[in-house]
Design an enzyme around this catalytic site. Structure first.
Site, PDB file in Angstrom:
ATOM      1  N   PHE A  66      -0.169  11.236   7.835  1.00  0.00           N
ATOM      2  CA  PHE A  66      -0.747   9.899   7.978  1.00  0.00           C
ATOM      3  C   PHE A  66      -2.069   9.832   7.221  1.00  0.00           C
ATOM      4  CE2 PHE A  66      -2.620   6.209   9.989  1.00  0.00           C
ATOM      5  CZ  PHE A  66      -1.523   5.371  10.115  1.00  0.00           C
ATOM      6  N   ASP A 110       0.820  -1.212   0.000  1.00  0.00           N
ATOM      7  CA  ASP A 110       0.000   0.000   0.000  1.00  0.00           C
ATOM      8  C   ASP A 110       0.854   1.262   0.000  1.00  0.00           C
ATOM      9  OD1 ASP A 110       0.886  -0.452   2.603  1.00  0.00           O
ATOM     10  OD2 ASP A 110      -1.074  -0.243   3.549  1.00  0.00           O
ATOM     11  N   ASP A 140       6.865   3.813   3.498  1.00  0.00           N
ATOM     12  CA  ASP A 140       7.107   4.833   4.525  1.00  0.00           C
ATOM     13  C   ASP A 140       8.586   4.753   4.912  1.00  0.00           C
ATOM     14  OD1 ASP A 140       6.931   6.688   6.524  1.00  0.00           O
ATOM     15  OD2 ASP A 140       5.668   5.522   7.846  1.00  0.00           O
TER      16      ASP A 140
END
Ligand code: IMP
Ligand code: MG
Length: 195
Positions: free
Chosen positions: A164, A111, A114
């Site tokens: 986020f 997905d 990070d």
């Protein structure tokens, strides 16, 4: 498929911030991403798509439908954010035992990139299985100027800032995965002051 509008997710409305990437933008970008992948894998015999659960579920479902390539779909479960933590915690990978990647073309789908901890660990594991080739693809490429040596993905859908996000598969505390758009989370949900 038509989904309810984000503003129809009434029960969640106080928790969700604005839409960062709309379903329409996602759809358009997936077309271009699929075209790129098709071009790169043209003429290859068979592809193994390794989906990183749970966050990539919607992305994988929408992307592979746009890839008219001979492929097998395999899944690996990774969790790096136990509970509600939003900084990478201890990484846990549940790898399939019976998966034979030797000599295969492997495309890992996740997905979001990070810290890169998850994808780097998985890519290293795949490399240890002697594949012919391994590439990585993420929906979201999160900007992390604090990590200049972070790995980069071979393909990505969108570059985003350090905020986020939730929705379209991405969660906070295992919630919000069913939102059709990628949204910012209301900072109050994470116990922070709205900026
Ligand atoms: P990394 O190992 O630090 O690259 O983190 C990758 C995993 O952390 C992703 O697969 C997500 O599950 C989770 N993650 C990182 N950033 C976000 C975010 O903004 N929203 C939701 N999940 C995130
Ligand atoms: Mg997650």
């Amino acid at each position: 498929m038509d989904c309810p509008n984000a503003n129809q997710f009434d029960a969640l409305a106080p928790e969700i911030g604005r839409v960062l990437i709309s379903r329409k933008e996602i759809r358009a970008r997936l077309e271009a991403l699929a075209a790129e992948i098709i071009r790169d894998y043209a003429g290859r015999q068979e592809l193994i798509v390794l989906a990183v659960l749970t966050g990539s579920l919607l992305f994988v479902a929408d992307l592979i439908r746009r890839l008219p390539l001979r492929m097998r779909l395999e899944m690996v479960r990774a969790s790096s954010y136990p509970g509600k933590a939003t900084r990478a915690g201890a990484l846990r990978l549940d790898l399939p035992d019976s998966l034979n990647l030797s000599g295969r073309d492997v495309l890992i789908l996740d997905d979001i990139l990070d810290s890169g901890q998850t994808l780097a660990a998985l890519r290293d594991w795949v490399r240890s299985q002697a594949p012919s080739n391994v590439r990585t693809c993420v929906l979201l490429n999160k900007s992390r100027p604090d990590l200049p040596d972070r790995m980069s993905a071979d393909y990505w859908g969108f570059e985003i800032g350090p905020e986020f996000v939730v929705g379209y598969g991405l969660d906070y505390g295992d919630l919000y995965r069913n939102l059709p758009d990628v949204c910012l989370l209301n900072p109050r949900v994470r116990g922070e002051r709205p900026s």
